[in-house]
Design a protein around this motif. Structure first.
Motif, PDB file in Angstrom:
ATOM      1  N   ASP A  36      15.459 -53.265  65.803  1.00 49.61           N
ATOM      2  CA  ASP A  36      15.245 -53.064  67.233  1.00 49.61           C
ATOM      3  C   ASP A  36      15.503 -51.636  67.688  1.00 49.61           C
ATOM      4  N   ASN A  37      16.000 -50.770  66.798  1.00 50.02           N
ATOM      5  CA  ASN A  37      16.067 -49.352  67.128  1.00 50.02           C
ATOM      6  C   ASN A  37      14.676 -48.751  67.220  1.00 50.02           C
ATOM      7  N   LEU A  38      13.761 -49.182  66.334  1.00 47.52           N
ATOM      8  CA  LEU A  38      12.436 -48.562  66.253  1.00 47.52           C
ATOM      9  C   LEU A  38      11.280 -49.505  66.573  1.00 47.52           C
ATOM     10  N   VAL A  39      11.559 -50.826  66.654  1.00 54.10           N
ATOM     11  CA  VAL A  39      10.456 -51.759  66.855  1.00 54.10           C
ATOM     12  C   VAL A  39       9.741 -51.507  68.180  1.00 54.10           C
ATOM     13  N   VAL A  40      10.448 -50.932  69.139  1.00 51.83           N
ATOM     14  CA  VAL A  40       9.866 -50.701  70.462  1.00 51.83           C
ATOM     15  C   VAL A  40       8.965 -49.459  70.482  1.00 51.83           C
ATOM     16  N   THR A  41       9.162 -48.542  69.533  1.00 56.50           N
ATOM     17  CA  THR A  41       8.516 -47.235  69.657  1.00 56.50           C
ATOM     18  C   THR A  41       6.995 -47.310  69.715  1.00 56.50           C
ATOM     19  N   ASN A  42       6.385 -48.111  68.843  1.00 60.43           N
ATOM     20  CA  ASN A  42       4.921 -48.199  68.856  1.00 60.43           C
ATOM     21  C   ASN A  42       4.389 -49.043  70.002  1.00 60.43           C
ATOM     22  N   ALA A  43       5.273 -49.753  70.683  1.00 54.68           N
ATOM     23  CA  ALA A  43       4.850 -50.526  71.861  1.00 54.68           C
ATOM     24  C   ALA A  43       5.006 -49.723  73.150  1.00 54.68           C
ATOM     25  N   LEU A  44       5.640 -48.549  73.094  1.00 52.39           N
ATOM     26  CA  LEU A  44       5.922 -47.800  74.322  1.00 52.39           C
ATOM     27  C   LEU A  44       4.686 -47.478  75.148  1.00 52.39           C
ATOM     28  N   PRO A  45       3.586 -47.005  74.539  1.00 51.77           N
ATOM     29  CA  PRO A  45       2.405 -46.741  75.378  1.00 51.77           C
ATOM     30  C   PRO A  45       1.885 -47.974  76.098  1.00 51.77           C
ATOM     31  N   VAL A  46       1.927 -49.147  75.416  1.00 52.04           N
ATOM     32  CA  VAL A  46       1.460 -50.385  76.042  1.00 52.04           C
ATOM     33  C   VAL A  46       2.422 -50.811  77.145  1.00 52.04           C
ATOM     34  N   ILE A  47       3.726 -50.768  76.878  1.00 49.01           N
ATOM     35  CA  ILE A  47       4.718 -51.130  77.896  1.00 49.01           C
ATOM     36  C   ILE A  47       4.618 -50.183  79.089  1.00 49.01           C
ATOM     37  N   LYS A  48       4.393 -48.903  78.816  1.00 48.88           N
ATOM     38  CA  LYS A  48       4.239 -47.912  79.890  1.00 48.88           C
ATOM     39  C   LYS A  48       3.125 -48.326  80.847  1.00 48.88           C
ATOM     40  N   THR A  49       2.012 -48.792  80.274  1.00 52.89           N
ATOM     41  CA  THR A  49       0.868 -49.196  81.099  1.00 52.89           C
ATOM     42  C   THR A  49       1.126 -50.513  81.824  1.00 52.89           C
ATOM     43  N   GLU A  50       1.627 -51.512  81.092  1.00 48.93           N
ATOM     44  CA  GLU A  50       1.769 -52.857  81.676  1.00 48.93           C
ATOM     45  C   GLU A  50       2.879 -52.925  82.720  1.00 48.93           C
ATOM     46  N   LEU A  51       3.968 -52.172  82.505  1.00 47.34           N
ATOM     47  CA  LEU A  51       5.077 -52.225  83.458  1.00 47.34           C
ATOM     48  C   LEU A  51       5.073 -51.041  84.419  1.00 47.34           C
ATOM     49  N   GLY A  52       4.116 -50.139  84.285  1.00 49.23           N
ATOM     50  CA  GLY A  52       4.080 -48.964  85.149  1.00 49.23           C
ATOM     51  C   GLY A  52       5.289 -48.069  84.960  1.00 49.23           C
ATOM     52  N   ALA A  53       5.702 -47.892  83.704  1.00 48.28           N
ATOM     53  CA  ALA A  53       6.921 -47.146  83.405  1.00 48.28           C
ATOM     54  C   ALA A  53       6.693 -45.646  83.385  1.00 48.28           C
ATOM     55  N   SER A  54       7.724 -44.891  83.735  1.00 52.12           N
ATOM     56  CA  SER A  54       7.693 -43.430  83.682  1.00 52.12           C
ATOM     57  C   SER A  54       8.258 -42.954  82.350  1.00 52.12           C
ATOM     58  N   LEU A  55       8.193 -41.627  82.100  1.00 49.45           N
ATOM     59  CA  LEU A  55       8.792 -41.073  80.892  1.00 49.45           C
ATOM     60  C   LEU A  55      10.294 -41.367  80.854  1.00 49.45           C
ATOM     61  N   ALA A  56      10.960 -41.261  81.999  1.00 50.21           N
ATOM     62  CA  ALA A  56      12.390 -41.578  82.052  1.00 50.21           C
ATOM     63  C   ALA A  56      12.636 -43.044  81.693  1.00 50.21           C
ATOM     64  N   ASP A  57      11.768 -43.952  82.176  1.00 52.84           N
ATOM     65  CA  ASP A  57      11.904 -45.371  81.823  1.00 52.84           C
ATOM     66  C   ASP A  57      11.768 -45.572  80.318  1.00 52.84           C
ATOM     67  N   LEU A  58      10.783 -44.880  79.709  1.00 52.96           N
ATOM     68  CA  LEU A  58      10.574 -45.016  78.272  1.00 52.96           C
ATOM     69  C   LEU A  58      11.824 -44.593  77.504  1.00 52.96           C
ATOM     70  N   GLN A  59      12.455 -43.518  77.951  1.00 55.97           N
ATOM     71  CA  GLN A  59      13.685 -43.085  77.299  1.00 55.97           C
ATOM     72  C   GLN A  59      14.790 -44.127  77.452  1.00 55.97           C
ATOM     73  N   TRP A  60      14.884 -44.736  78.638  1.00 66.97           N
ATOM     74  CA  TRP A  60      15.934 -45.721  78.859  1.00 66.97           C
ATOM     75  C   TRP A  60      15.673 -47.020  78.110  1.00 66.97           C
ATOM     76  N   PHE A  61      14.401 -47.330  77.802  1.00 65.28           N
ATOM     77  CA  PHE A  61      14.128 -48.496  76.954  1.00 65.28           C
ATOM     78  C   PHE A  61      14.795 -48.322  75.587  1.00 65.28           C
ATOM     79  N   ILE A  62      14.872 -47.088  75.111  1.00 68.58           N
ATOM     80  CA  ILE A  62      15.565 -46.786  73.854  1.00 68.58           C
ATOM     81  C   ILE A  62      17.057 -46.597  74.106  1.00 68.58           C
ATOM     82  N   ASN A  63      17.397 -45.763  75.094  1.00 68.15           N
ATOM     83  CA  ASN A  63      18.788 -45.348  75.285  1.00 68.15           C
ATOM     84  C   ASN A  63      19.684 -46.425  75.874  1.00 68.15           C
ATOM     85  N   ALA A  64      19.119 -47.359  76.646  1.00 67.47           N
ATOM     86  CA  ALA A  64      19.948 -48.456  77.148  1.00 67.47           C
ATOM     87  C   ALA A  64      20.521 -49.248  75.984  1.00 67.47           C
ATOM     88  N   TYR A  65      19.719 -49.417  74.955  1.00 64.64           N
ATOM     89  CA  TYR A  65      20.163 -50.113  73.750  1.00 64.64           C
ATOM     90  C   TYR A  65      21.185 -49.292  72.982  1.00 64.64           C
TER      91      TYR A  65
END
Length: 468
Positions: A36-65
Motif C-alpha cells: 500500500d506504499n506504492l499500490v496507489v501511485t499508478n491510480a493517482l491520475p485516475v483518482i485525481k480525475t474521479e475525485l477532483g483532487a489537486s496536486l496537494a491532495d495527491l501528495q496527502w493520499f501518500i503522506n497521510a499513510y
C-alpha cells in the motif's frame, strides 16, 4: 516441523514453528502494508480525475499513510512490548483491514486522506512487530537468512504494487486496490493467532508527550513543504508551519533526553552503525520514493498509457529487489553490510541521474530499462543488509524499539521526499500538458538523485566494516 526453546520474554518454554510458517504469518501482513506504499501511485491520475483532487491532495493520499505510519511506529512497538507483541500485531492487521474498506468507499479527497491515515495506524503495528516477531521466532544461525527473505517479501510488495494497482484500475476501478486487502486481512487474522507465540519486551510507560511532539513536528514540517509551492514560501502560515515544526522537533529531542521512559531512547544512537544506517535510509527513502511518486505518473500523463501498461513498464525496477534482497541477506555476513549498502546507494543515485538525463516527451520505454534495473538492484542491496544492521546494532531488549525507530525514519523520509520533490515539480512544471509535466519531473528527479548520493557517501565513509 517445530522445536522448543526458552523465550527470554516468557517464563515457560515456547514452541518454535518452522521458518516457512513463521515467514508466512509475519510476511503476508507485512506484504500488505508494503504494497500500500506504492499500490496507489499508478491510480493517482485516475483518482485525481474521479475525485477532483489537486496536486496537494495527491501528495496527502501518500503522506497521510506514511505520516501516521511513522508517527505511531515507536508507540506501537512500545505498546506491543507491554501488552504482547502478538496481540498488538493482530490488532494492527484488523485495523488495517477495516481502514482499507473505508478507503474503498471514499467519495471525496478528504475521506480518502482520512482513511489512508487510519491505514497507516494499522500498518504501524504490523511492520516493526513483524520483524521483531520473526527475529525472536528463529534461531540465531538462521536470523540473517530469515531477514533476507523478509526483505525479499518487502521487495515483492514494492515490485507488484504499481502493477497490481494498474491492473485493478484497468480491470475494475481504483476502489478495488483497497478492497483486495479485506479478504487477505480476514484470512490471515486466525492464522497469526494460531501460529505466533506471545512475547513481551521490557515493560515501560508510554511516552505520550514524546508521541505528541514528534507527530506534531513532522506533520507541521511536511504540511509546510507540501503547501509551500502553491501558497508562497514567504507567506506567514508556511513560515509558521516550518519554523514551528523545527521548534517542536527540538523540543522532542530535549524531552527524549530527559524523560525516564523515552519513546525514542537516544542511547541507541551511541552506536555508530545505528546512527549511520538511519541517516542513509532517510536519504534513500526521500530521494527514491519522492522520485517514484512522480515517475509512476509519467507513463500515463506524458505518454498516454493505461495504469496497467504503466505498471508493467516499472517492472524492471520493481521486480529486481525481490530477487536481490534475499541474496543480499544471505551474503551480508560474509562481505559486510557497508559494501552492499554503499553499492546500492551508488546504483540508485546513478540510475536516478540517468533517468533525469534522458527523460523527455519523446523518449521510448527501452531507454528506461537499464536505469530501472540498476535502481532495482540498488534497492535490493539496501533492504535486507540495512535491516540486519539495525537488528545487530541493538541489544535483544531494544530490538523492538530499534526496528520501530528505523521504520519511523524511513517513513518520514518517504513523506519528506514526496513533499520536497513535488514542490520542486510544482515550481517548474504542472499537469497541464505532457511538456509541462516533463519540465517539472526532470529537476525533481535530479534533486532525488542528489539526495541519494549524499546517503551513498555517508554509507561508504561511516558504516563500520564486516563484523568478525
Amino acid at each position: 516441523m517445530t522445536s522448543t526453546a526458552l523465550d527470554p520474554g516468557l517464563e515457560a518454554p515456547v514452541v518454535r514453528r518452522s521458518l516457512a510458517t513463521v515467514l508466512a504469518v509475519v510476511g503476508i501482513p507485512m506484504f500488505m502494508v508494503t504494497l500500500d506504499n506504492l499500490v496507489v501511485t499508478n491510480a493517482l491520475p485516475v483518482i485525481k480525475t474521479e475525485l477532483g483532487a489537486s496536486l496537494a491532495d495527491l501528495q496527502w493520499f501518500i503522506n497521510a499513510y506514511t505520516l501516521s505510519f511513522a508517527a505511531l511506529l515507536l508507540t506501537a512497538s512500545a505498546i506491543g512490548d507491554r501488552i504482547g507483541r502478538r496481540r498488538m500485531f493482530i490488532f494492527g492487521i484488523g485495523l488495517f483491514t477495516l481502514a482499507s474498506a473505508a478507503c474503498a468507499i471514499a467519495t471525496e479527497p478528504w475521506m480518502l486522506i482520512g482513511a489512508r491515515a487510519i491505514q497507516g495506524v494499522g500498518a504501524a503495528a504490523v511492520m516493526p512487530l513483524s520483524l521483531t516477531l520473526l527475529a525472536a521466532a528463529v534461531p540465531a544461525r538462521q536470523r540473517s537468512a530469515a531477514i533476507g527473505i523478509w526483505g525479499g517479501i518487502s521487495g515483492l510488495g514494492v515490485a507488484v504494487g504499481p502493477v497490481v494497482g494498474g491492473a485493478v484500475v484497468d480491470g475494475l476501478n481504483w476502489q478495488w486496490i483497497f478492497w483486495l486487502n479485506v479478504p487477505i486481512g480476514v484470512l490471515v487474522l486466525p492464522f497469526a493467532a494460531k501460529v505466533l507465540q506471545e512475547s513481551f519486551g521490557g515493560s515501560r510507560r508510554l511516552d505520550l508527550v514524546g508521541l505528541v511532539l514528534s507527530a506534531a513536528s513532522v506533520l507541521s514540517i511536511v504540511w509546510g513543504v507540501v503547501h509551500g509551492a502553491d501558497d508562497d514560501w514567504t507567506s506567514g502560515r508556511i513560515l509558521t508551519a516550518l519554523i514551528g515544526g523545527v521548534a517542536l522537533l527540538v523540543a522532542f529531542l530535549v524531552w527524549e533526553s530527559r524523560t525516564a521512559t523515552p519513546m525514542l531512547p537516544l542511547r541507541l544512537f551511541r552506536s555508530r552503525s545505528f546512527s549511520v544506517i538511519n541517516l542513509t535510509l532517510f536519504t534513500f527513502s526521500a530521494g527514491v520514493f519522492g522520485s517514484v511518486f512522480l515517475l509512476a505518473q509519467f507513463f500515463q500523463v506524458v505518454q498516454g498509457y493505461t495504469p496497467l501498461q504503466s505498471g508493467i513498464r516499472t517492472l524492471p525496477w520493481t521486480m529486481a529487489p525481490m530477487v536481490v534482497a534475499p541474496l543480499a541477506g544471505l551474503i551480508v555476513d560474509r562481505v559486510g553490510a557497508r559494501v552492499l549498502i554503499a553499492t546500492g546507494q551508488v546504483f540508485l543515485a546513478t540510475a536516478l541521474g540517468w533517468i533525469a538525463l534522458i527523460t523527455s516527451t519523446e523518449v521510448g520505454f527501452s531507454s528506461f530499462v537499464v536505469p530501472f534495473v540498476l535502481a532495482g538492484v540498488g534497492m535490493g542491496l539496501t533492504f535486507a543488509p540495512a535491516s540486519s544492521v539495525v537488528m545487530h546494532s541493538a541489544a535483544e531488549a531494544d530490538r523492538g524499539v530499534a526496528s520501530g525507530t528505523n521504520n519511523t525514519i524511513r517513513e518520514v523520509g518517504v513523506a519528506m521526499g514526496v513533499a520536497v520533490l513535488a514542490s520542486v515539480f510544482a515550481s517548474a512544471g504542472s499537469y497541464e500538458s505532457p511538456t509541462q509535466y516533463v519540465h517539472g519531473l526532470v529537476p525533481a528527479v535530479w534533486v532525488g538523485a542528489a539526495i541519494v548520493a549524499v546517503g551513498a557517501v555517508v554509507a561508504a565513509v561511516a558504516l563500520p566494516g564486516r563484523r568478525r
